[in-house]
Scaffold this motif. Structure first.
Motif, PDB file in Angstrom:
ATOM      1  N   HIS A 185      -3.822   5.165  -1.946  1.00 10.34           N
ATOM      2  CA  HIS A 185      -4.814   5.310  -0.876  1.00 10.34           C
ATOM      3  C   HIS A 185      -4.704   6.716  -0.292  1.00 10.34           C
ATOM      4  N   ARG A 186      -5.858   7.292  -0.016  1.00  9.49           N
ATOM      5  CA  ARG A 186      -5.893   8.633   0.558  1.00  9.49           C
ATOM      6  C   ARG A 186      -6.594   8.549   1.902  1.00  9.49           C
ATOM      7  N   ALA A 187      -6.035   9.205   2.899  1.00  8.70           N
ATOM      8  CA  ALA A 187      -6.627   9.203   4.232  1.00  8.70           C
ATOM      9  C   ALA A 187      -6.564  10.609   4.806  1.00  8.70           C
TER      10      ALA A 187
ATOM     11  N   ARG B  49     -11.785   7.309  -0.447  1.00 10.02           N
ATOM     12  CA  ARG B  49     -11.004   8.210  -1.314  1.00 10.02           C
ATOM     13  C   ARG B  49     -11.370   9.619  -1.015  1.00 10.02           C
TER      14      ARG B  49
ATOM     15  N   THR C 277      -8.661  -0.206   3.376  1.00 13.37           N
ATOM     16  CA  THR C 277      -8.779   0.824   2.344  1.00 13.37           C
ATOM     17  C   THR C 277      -9.655   1.955   2.850  1.00 13.37           C
TER      18      THR C 277
ATOM     19  N   ALA D 221      -4.928   1.692   6.545  1.00 11.97           N
ATOM     20  CA  ALA D 221      -4.691   1.457   5.115  1.00 11.97           C
ATOM     21  C   ALA D 221      -3.323   0.803   4.893  1.00 11.97           C
TER      22      ALA D 221
ATOM     23  N   ASP E 192      -7.126   6.098   9.924  1.00 13.17           N
ATOM     24  CA  ASP E 192      -7.399   5.572   8.581  1.00 13.17           C
ATOM     25  C   ASP E 192      -6.105   5.314   7.804  1.00 13.17           C
TER      26      ASP E 192
ATOM     27  N   PRO F 197       0.822  -1.213   0.000  1.00 14.90           N
ATOM     28  CA  PRO F 197       0.000   0.000   0.000  1.00 14.90           C
ATOM     29  C   PRO F 197       0.857   1.265   0.000  1.00 14.90           C
TER      30      PRO F 197
ATOM     31  N   VAL G 122       0.065   5.146   0.908  1.00 10.02           N
ATOM     32  CA  VAL G 122      -0.989   5.924   1.569  1.00 10.02           C
ATOM     33  C   VAL G 122      -0.521   7.362   1.748  1.00 10.02           C
TER      34      VAL G 122
END
Length: 182
Positions: free
Chosen positions: A163-165, A182, A179, A174, A170, A128, A130
Protein backbone atom coordinates in the motif's frame (compact mmCIF):
# COMPACT_ATOMS: atom_id res chain seq x y z
CA UNK A 1 -7.58 -1.09 17.85
CA UNK A 2 -4.67 -1.98 15.56
CA UNK A 3 -1.10 -2.59 16.68
CA UNK A 4 0.96 -0.71 14.10
CA UNK A 5 4.68 -1.42 13.70
CA UNK A 6 6.51 1.66 12.48
CA UNK A 7 9.86 1.42 10.71
CA UNK A 8 11.80 4.70 10.51
CA UNK A 9 15.09 6.53 11.01
CA UNK A 10 17.07 6.27 14.21
CA UNK A 11 19.78 8.75 13.26
CA UNK A 12 19.82 12.54 12.97
CA UNK A 13 17.47 13.74 10.22
CA UNK A 14 15.95 17.09 9.21
CA UNK A 15 13.22 18.46 11.48
CA UNK A 16 10.50 17.94 8.83
CA UNK A 17 10.91 14.19 9.27
CA UNK A 18 10.78 14.45 13.05
CA UNK A 19 7.48 16.33 12.69
CA UNK A 20 6.22 13.63 10.32
CA UNK A 21 7.02 10.96 12.92
CA UNK A 22 5.24 13.02 15.59
CA UNK A 23 2.19 13.33 13.33
CA UNK A 24 2.17 9.57 12.79
CA UNK A 25 2.45 8.88 16.53
CA UNK A 26 -0.39 11.32 17.24
CA UNK A 27 -2.56 9.73 14.54
CA UNK A 28 -1.94 6.26 15.94
CA UNK A 29 -3.03 7.47 19.37
CA UNK A 30 -6.03 9.42 18.05
CA UNK A 31 -7.33 6.29 16.34
CA UNK A 32 -7.06 4.24 19.52
CA UNK A 33 -4.27 2.15 18.03
CA UNK A 34 -1.03 1.02 19.63
CA UNK A 35 2.57 1.40 18.50
CA UNK A 36 5.16 -1.32 18.04
CA UNK A 37 8.59 0.08 17.20
CA UNK A 38 12.31 -0.51 17.48
CA UNK A 39 12.51 0.78 21.04
CA UNK A 40 14.80 3.74 20.35
CA UNK A 41 14.43 7.14 21.99
CA UNK A 42 16.20 9.23 19.32
CA UNK A 43 15.35 10.75 15.95
CA UNK A 44 12.13 9.70 14.21
CA UNK A 45 11.99 6.52 16.29
CA UNK A 46 11.80 8.50 19.52
CA UNK A 47 9.47 11.12 18.07
CA UNK A 48 6.84 8.61 16.94
CA UNK A 49 6.90 6.88 20.33
CA UNK A 50 6.71 10.08 22.40
CA UNK A 51 3.81 11.42 20.34
CA UNK A 52 1.95 8.12 20.53
CA UNK A 53 2.37 7.98 24.32
CA UNK A 54 1.39 11.64 24.74
CA UNK A 55 -1.81 10.83 22.87
CA UNK A 56 -2.54 7.87 25.13
CA UNK A 57 -1.43 5.01 22.87
CA UNK A 58 0.20 1.90 24.29
CA UNK A 59 3.82 1.62 23.13
CA UNK A 60 5.81 -1.59 22.79
CA UNK A 61 9.49 -1.16 21.98
CA UNK A 62 11.80 -4.00 20.99
CA UNK A 63 15.53 -3.38 21.00
CA UNK A 64 18.60 -5.62 20.87
CA UNK A 65 21.07 -5.32 23.75
CA UNK A 66 23.78 -4.13 21.34
CA UNK A 67 21.64 -1.10 20.40
CA UNK A 68 20.44 -0.12 23.88
CA UNK A 69 23.15 2.53 24.17
CA UNK A 70 23.55 3.29 20.46
CA UNK A 71 19.85 4.00 19.89
CA UNK A 72 19.34 5.20 23.45
CA UNK A 73 16.64 2.77 24.55
CA UNK A 74 13.32 4.43 25.33
CA UNK A 75 12.77 3.50 28.97
CA UNK A 76 9.52 5.49 28.89
CA UNK A 77 7.90 2.79 26.77
CA UNK A 78 4.88 1.06 28.22
CA UNK A 79 6.74 -2.15 27.42
CA UNK A 80 10.41 -2.33 26.45
CA UNK A 81 11.67 -5.73 25.40
CA UNK A 82 15.45 -6.10 25.26
CA UNK A 83 16.52 -9.05 23.12
CA UNK A 84 19.82 -10.57 22.05
CA UNK A 85 19.65 -10.23 18.25
CA UNK A 86 18.12 -8.24 15.42
CA UNK A 87 16.34 -11.40 14.26
CA UNK A 88 14.65 -11.67 17.65
CA UNK A 89 13.73 -7.98 17.48
CA UNK A 90 12.09 -8.36 14.08
CA UNK A 91 10.29 -11.54 15.12
CA UNK A 92 8.82 -9.93 18.23
CA UNK A 93 7.81 -6.83 16.27
CA UNK A 94 6.17 -9.07 13.67
CA UNK A 95 4.44 -11.17 16.34
CA UNK A 96 3.04 -8.09 18.08
CA UNK A 97 2.03 -6.04 15.03
CA UNK A 98 -1.09 -6.18 12.92
CA UNK A 99 0.25 -3.78 10.28
CA UNK A 100 3.58 -2.33 9.14
CA UNK A 101 4.06 1.36 8.38
CA UNK A 102 7.26 2.49 6.64
CA UNK A 103 8.39 6.07 7.20
CA UNK A 104 11.56 7.65 5.82
CA UNK A 105 14.67 5.85 6.99
CA UNK A 106 17.92 4.29 5.92
CA UNK A 107 19.35 0.84 5.46
CA UNK A 108 17.64 -0.71 8.50
CA UNK A 109 14.26 0.71 7.55
CA UNK A 110 14.61 -0.59 4.01
CA UNK A 111 15.59 -4.04 5.24
CA UNK A 112 12.56 -4.15 7.55
CA UNK A 113 10.27 -2.93 4.76
CA UNK A 114 11.44 -5.54 2.27
CA UNK A 115 11.25 -8.34 4.82
CA UNK A 116 7.69 -7.44 5.86
CA UNK A 117 6.58 -7.04 2.24
CA UNK A 118 8.21 -10.32 1.17
CA UNK A 119 6.73 -12.25 4.10
CA UNK A 120 3.26 -10.97 3.18
CA UNK A 121 3.72 -11.93 -0.44
CA UNK A 122 4.84 -15.41 0.63
CA UNK A 123 1.66 -15.76 2.76
CA UNK A 124 3.63 -15.78 6.00
CA UNK A 125 1.28 -13.04 7.23
CA UNK A 126 -1.72 -11.13 5.89
CA UNK A 127 -0.88 -7.78 7.50
CA UNK A 128 -0.91 -4.52 5.55
CA UNK A 129 2.47 -3.11 4.54
CA UNK A 130 2.16 0.63 3.99
CA UNK A 131 4.78 3.04 2.65
CA UNK A 132 4.19 6.67 3.62
CA UNK A 133 5.68 8.77 0.83
CA UNK A 134 4.50 12.18 1.97
CA UNK A 135 7.16 14.27 0.20
CA UNK A 136 8.47 11.98 -2.53
CA UNK A 137 11.12 10.42 -0.26
CA UNK A 138 10.27 6.95 -1.53
CA UNK A 139 9.29 7.95 -5.09
CA UNK A 140 12.55 6.66 -6.66
CA UNK A 141 12.22 3.33 -4.83
CA UNK A 142 8.54 2.96 -5.72
CA UNK A 143 9.29 3.86 -9.35
CA UNK A 144 12.02 1.19 -9.37
CA UNK A 145 9.59 -1.37 -7.96
CA UNK A 146 7.11 -0.45 -10.72
CA UNK A 147 9.85 -0.90 -13.33
CA UNK A 148 10.65 -4.31 -11.86
CA UNK A 149 6.99 -5.20 -12.33
CA UNK A 150 6.96 -3.88 -15.91
CA UNK A 151 9.95 -6.13 -16.68
CA UNK A 152 8.35 -9.18 -15.10
CA UNK A 153 10.45 -9.39 -11.93
CA UNK A 154 7.59 -8.49 -9.57
CA UNK A 155 4.11 -9.84 -10.13
CA UNK A 156 0.73 -8.24 -9.59
CA UNK A 157 0.07 -10.23 -6.39
CA UNK A 158 3.23 -8.79 -4.80
CA UNK A 159 2.34 -5.26 -5.90
CA UNK A 160 -1.16 -5.70 -4.49
CA UNK A 161 0.36 -6.42 -1.05
CA UNK A 162 2.08 -3.02 -0.99
CA UNK A 163 0.00 0.00 0.00
CA UNK A 164 1.22 3.47 -0.86
CA UNK A 165 0.06 6.61 0.91
CA UNK A 166 0.99 10.27 0.69
CA UNK A 167 -0.75 11.49 3.86
CA UNK A 168 -0.56 10.39 7.46
CA UNK A 169 -4.32 9.86 7.54
CA UNK A 170 -4.29 7.60 4.48
CA UNK A 171 -1.30 5.66 5.81
CA UNK A 172 -2.82 4.97 9.21
CA UNK A 173 -6.19 4.13 7.61
CA UNK A 174 -4.42 1.64 5.34
CA UNK A 175 -2.84 0.04 8.41
CA UNK A 176 -6.32 -0.44 9.79
CA UNK A 177 -7.35 -2.32 6.67
CA UNK A 178 -8.36 0.51 4.33
CA UNK A 179 -6.67 0.86 0.96
CA UNK A 180 -5.30 4.25 -0.10
CA UNK A 181 -4.98 5.16 -3.76
CA UNK A 182 -1.80 3.82 -5.39
Amino acid sequence: MTAIAVFCASRAVPDDYIRLAEDVGAAIAAGGDSLVWGGGHVSMMGAVARAAREGGAHTLGVIPTALVDREVADHGADELLVVDTMRERKQLMDDNAEAFLVLPGGVGTLEEFFEAWTAGYLSMHDKPVVVLDHDGFYAPLLDWIDRLAERGFVGAPALARLHRATTVTDAVDACRGGTPAR
